[in-house]
Design a protein around this motif. Structure first.
Motif, PDB file in Angstrom:
ATOM      1  N   ARG A  92       0.947  -1.326   0.124  1.00 32.76           N
ATOM      2  CA  ARG A  92      -0.165  -0.212   0.025  1.00 32.76           C
ATOM      3  C   ARG A  92       0.764   1.291   0.026  1.00 32.76           C
ATOM      4  O   ARG A  92       0.285   2.389  -0.060  1.00 32.76           O
ATOM      5  N   HIS A 112      -7.616  -1.128   9.640  1.00 34.75           N
ATOM      6  CA  HIS A 112      -8.197  -1.917   8.614  1.00 34.75           C
ATOM      7  C   HIS A 112      -8.497  -3.331   9.057  1.00 34.75           C
ATOM      8  O   HIS A 112      -7.560  -3.948   9.610  1.00 34.75           O
ATOM      9  N   GLU A 243     -12.402  10.908  -5.757  1.00 39.49           N
ATOM     10  CA  GLU A 243     -12.639  10.620  -4.306  1.00 39.49           C
ATOM     11  C   GLU A 243     -14.256  11.153  -4.031  1.00 39.49           C
ATOM     12  O   GLU A 243     -14.542  12.392  -4.196  1.00 39.49           O
ATOM     13  N   GLY A 291      -9.542  -3.587   2.956  1.00 40.48           N
ATOM     14  CA  GLY A 291     -10.209  -2.412   3.382  1.00 40.48           C
ATOM     15  C   GLY A 291     -11.118  -2.602   4.785  1.00 40.48           C
ATOM     16  O   GLY A 291     -10.699  -3.457   5.661  1.00 40.48           O
ATOM     17  N   HIS A 292     -12.396  -2.219   4.634  1.00 40.16           N
ATOM     18  CA  HIS A 292     -13.445  -2.351   5.650  1.00 40.16           C
ATOM     19  C   HIS A 292     -14.548  -3.013   5.094  1.00 40.16           C
ATOM     20  O   HIS A 292     -14.813  -3.231   3.887  1.00 40.16           O
ATOM     21  N   ALA A 295     -16.065  -0.158   3.143  1.00 36.84           N
ATOM     22  CA  ALA A 295     -15.549   0.683   2.218  1.00 36.84           C
ATOM     23  C   ALA A 295     -14.264  -0.168   2.023  1.00 36.84           C
ATOM     24  O   ALA A 295     -13.385  -0.549   3.026  1.00 36.84           O
ATOM     25  N   ALA A 296     -14.152  -0.655   0.912  1.00 33.52           N
ATOM     26  CA  ALA A 296     -12.994  -1.291   0.436  1.00 33.52           C
ATOM     27  C   ALA A 296     -12.372  -0.766  -0.897  1.00 33.52           C
ATOM     28  O   ALA A 296     -13.029  -0.339  -1.757  1.00 33.52           O
ATOM     29  N   GLY A 297     -11.427  -1.626  -1.308  1.00 35.27           N
ATOM     30  CA  GLY A 297     -11.009  -1.308  -2.685  1.00 35.27           C
ATOM     31  C   GLY A 297      -9.902  -2.241  -3.198  1.00 35.27           C
ATOM     32  O   GLY A 297      -9.231  -3.176  -2.411  1.00 35.27           O
TER      33      GLY A 297
HETATM   34  P1  5GP Z   1     -11.108   3.986  -1.463  1.00 34.11           P
HETATM   35  O1  5GP Z   1     -12.238   3.361  -2.015  1.00 34.11           O
HETATM   36  O2  5GP Z   1     -11.645   5.096  -0.835  1.00 34.11           O
HETATM   37  O3  5GP Z   1      -9.934   3.992  -2.113  1.00 34.11           O
HETATM   38  O4  5GP Z   1     -10.831   2.944  -0.330  1.00 34.11           O
HETATM   39  C1  5GP Z   1     -11.679   2.355   0.600  1.00 34.11           C
HETATM   40  C2  5GP Z   1     -11.027   1.604   1.585  1.00 34.11           C
HETATM   41  O5  5GP Z   1     -10.274   0.501   1.025  1.00 34.11           O
HETATM   42  C3  5GP Z   1      -9.879   2.450   2.491  1.00 34.11           C
HETATM   43  O6  5GP Z   1      -9.804   2.338   3.661  1.00 34.11           O
HETATM   44  C4  5GP Z   1      -8.618   1.965   1.797  1.00 34.11           C
HETATM   45  O7  5GP Z   1      -7.376   2.257   2.395  1.00 34.11           O
HETATM   46  C5  5GP Z   1      -8.854   0.610   1.331  1.00 34.11           C
HETATM   47  N1  5GP Z   1      -8.234   0.176   0.166  1.00 34.11           N
HETATM   48  C6  5GP Z   1      -8.457   0.870  -0.937  1.00 34.11           C
HETATM   49  N2  5GP Z   1      -7.881   0.255  -2.120  1.00 34.11           N
HETATM   50  C7  5GP Z   1      -6.950  -0.715  -1.431  1.00 34.11           C
HETATM   51  C8  5GP Z   1      -6.128  -1.587  -2.098  1.00 34.11           C
HETATM   52  O8  5GP Z   1      -5.738  -1.740  -3.216  1.00 34.11           O
HETATM   53  N3  5GP Z   1      -5.568  -2.565  -1.133  1.00 34.11           N
HETATM   54  C9  5GP Z   1      -6.078  -2.435   0.192  1.00 34.11           C
HETATM   55  N4  5GP Z   1      -5.311  -3.352   1.148  1.00 34.11           N
HETATM   56  N5  5GP Z   1      -6.788  -1.546   0.861  1.00 34.11           N
HETATM   57  C10 5GP Z   1      -7.497  -0.767  -0.070  1.00 34.11           C
END
Ligand code: 5GP
Ligand code: MN
Ligand code: MN
Length: 324
Positions: A92, A112, A243, A291-292, A295-297
Motif C-alpha cells: 500500500r 483496517h 474521491e 479495506g473495511h 468501504a474497500a478497494g
Molecule cells: P477507496 O475506495 O476510498 O480508495 O478505499 C476504501 C478503503 O479501502 C480505504 O480504507 C482504503 O484504505 C482501502 N483500500 C482501497 N484500495 C485498497 C487496496 O488496493 N488494497 C488494500 N489493502 N486496501 C485498499
C-alpha cells in the motif's frame, strides 16, 4: 492486550531520535491527517521526523498544517524506526521489504480489518473509525500537548473516514475524541469548508461523466459507475478528484453495493461501498485488495470491460447468497 502494545509503541517512539512515517498510495484525509498529526507530535518531542507519501497530496488537503513537510522521495539514510500509518500492508506504500534496511523497526498503526500485521509492533484496532482515532491515543500516551495544528490534522482524519460522522464506523468514542479536538481550539467550520466545500469544476465534470455511465444492476441492488482514462484526460483531472463520487451510486434508493471503476494508466482502480450488510472487504480481498466491511478497494490488471464483467458476476453471486 492493546494497552501493552500501545505502551510498547509509545516507548519505542520515545527512545527514537529519528522516525520516518509512511502512508498509503492514493492518499486520503485519514492517512495524511494522521501522519501529519503524529509527525508534528514527534517533532514537539524533539525528534527528527521524515514524512513520506509516494503520491501528490489531494488538493482539498493542501490546507493541513505541516503539509509542506510531506516528501515523495524516500529518506536517505533511513531512520531505524519506521511508522506505517493507515496501511494494510507494505504494498500500500509502494514499498518492498528490500527497499529499507533489514534491521528497521516496523511500527504498524492502522484500523483496517484486512491489516496483515506486517510490523514488529502492530497496533491495529478495527473498531476505530479512522487511524486518526488511534493516532490521537498514541499522542496522548506520548504526553504531547494537543496543539491546534495537531488537532486540525487529527480532526480532518476522523472527519473524512467517517464521511462527516455518518458512516456506521462512527462510535460514541469517535465523538468524544472529536470533542477533545474541538476543545483544542480548531476552526472546524474552516476545516469542513476546505475539505468539502471547494469542489473544483473538474470534479463536477467527472461526476457528470460518471453519472452518464452509471449502471443499476442486480435488480437495483448494485450500482456501478465507470470513469475512463479519456474522461480524466479530457477534463484534465487527476485521479484523486474521483474521491467521494462513489457516494452518488451508494446512496441511490434500494442500492446495497456500489462500485466505482477508474481506468488509471494500464490498470483499473476499484472502489467498493456497501450500506447495511454486504461485506465489500471480502470482495476486495478476493482480488488482492482490502479495506473495511463497508468501504474497500482493489486494483484489477485487465481491460475495463473485463473488470466490469468480473465484478458484476462476483457481486451478483455474493448478493444471491444474501445476508449470512
Ligand atoms: P477507496 O475506495 O476510498 O480508495 O478505499 C476504501 C478503503 O479501502 C480505504 O480504507 C482504503 O484504505 C482501502 N483500500 C482501497 N484500495 C485498497 C487496496 O488496493 N488494497 C488494500 N489493502 N486496501 C485498499
Ligand atoms: Mn486511508
Ligand atoms: Mn483510514
Amino acid at each position: 492486550m492493546t494497552n501493552r502494545i500501545a505502551n510498547q509503541m509509545a516507548e519505542e517512539l520515545r527512545k527514537a531520535s529519528r522516525v520516518a512515517l509512511f502512508s498509503h498510495v492514493s492518499p486520503d484525509g485519514d492517512c495524511i491527517g494522521s501522519t501529519l498529526g503524529l509527525g508534528l507530535a514527534l517533532e514537539a518531542l524533539g525528534k527528527e521526523v521524515y514524512m513520506y507519501n509516494s503520491d501528490p497530496i489531494p488538493r482539498n488537503l493542501g490546507f493541513l498544517p505541516g503539509v509542506k513537510k510531506m516528501r515523495t522521495e524516500l529518506p536517505a539514510p533511513f531512520p531505524k524506526v519506521l511508522l506505517f500509518v493507515d496501511c494494510t500492508d507494505l504494498q500500500r506504500v509502494n514499498l518492498e521489504s528490500g527497499d529499507f534496511p533489514a534491521d528497521s523497526l516496523i511500527l504498524n498503526l492502522d484500523h483496517h480489518i484486512s491489516n496483515q500485521n506486517f510490523g514488529h509492533i502492530n497496533w491495529v484496532d478495527s473498531q476505530a473509525s479512522a487511524t486518526g482515532e488511534i493516532a490521537y491515543e498514541l499522542i496522548r500516551l506520548l504526553g504531547v500537548k494537543l496543539s491546534q495544528d495537531i488537532a486540525t490534522n487529527l480532526y480532518t482524519a476522523i472527519l473524512t473516514d467517517t464521511g462527516s460522522f455518518k458512516y456506521s464506523n462512527t462510535t460514541s468514542k469517535t465523538h468524544q475524541i472529536a470533542g477533545e479536538l474541538m476543545d483544542s481550539g480548531i476552526d472546524f467550520g474552516d476545516i469542513h469548508h476546505h475539505v468539502f466545500d471547494r469542489t473544483p469544476l473538474a470534479k463536477l465534470e467527472l461526476l457528470r461523466r460518471g453519472l452518464n455511465q452509471l449502471q443499476v444492476l442486480a435488480q437495483g441492488q448494485f450500482a456501478m459507475m465507470t470513469l475512463h482514462k479519456v474522461d480524466f484526460e479530457e477534463i484534465g483531472a487527476e485521479e484523486s478528484l474521483g474521491e467521494g463520487l462513489i457516494d452518488h451510486a451508494r446512496t441511490l434508493e434500494g442500492v446495497e453495493v456500489a462500485a466505482l471503476l477508474k481506468e488509471v494508466n494500464a490498470v483499473i482502480r476499484v472502489s467498493l461501498r456497501s450500506n447495511r450488510w454486504f461485506d465489500v472487504n471480502k470482495i476486495a480481498s478476493h482480488f488482492g485488495g482490502g479495506g473495511h466491511k463497508r468501504a474497500a478497494g482493489c486494483t484489477l490488471e485487465m481491460p475495463l470491460e473485463e473488470a466490469k464483467e468480473l465484478l458484476l458476476q462476483t457481486i451478483e453471486e455474493e448478493l444471491a447468497l444474501g445476508r449470512s
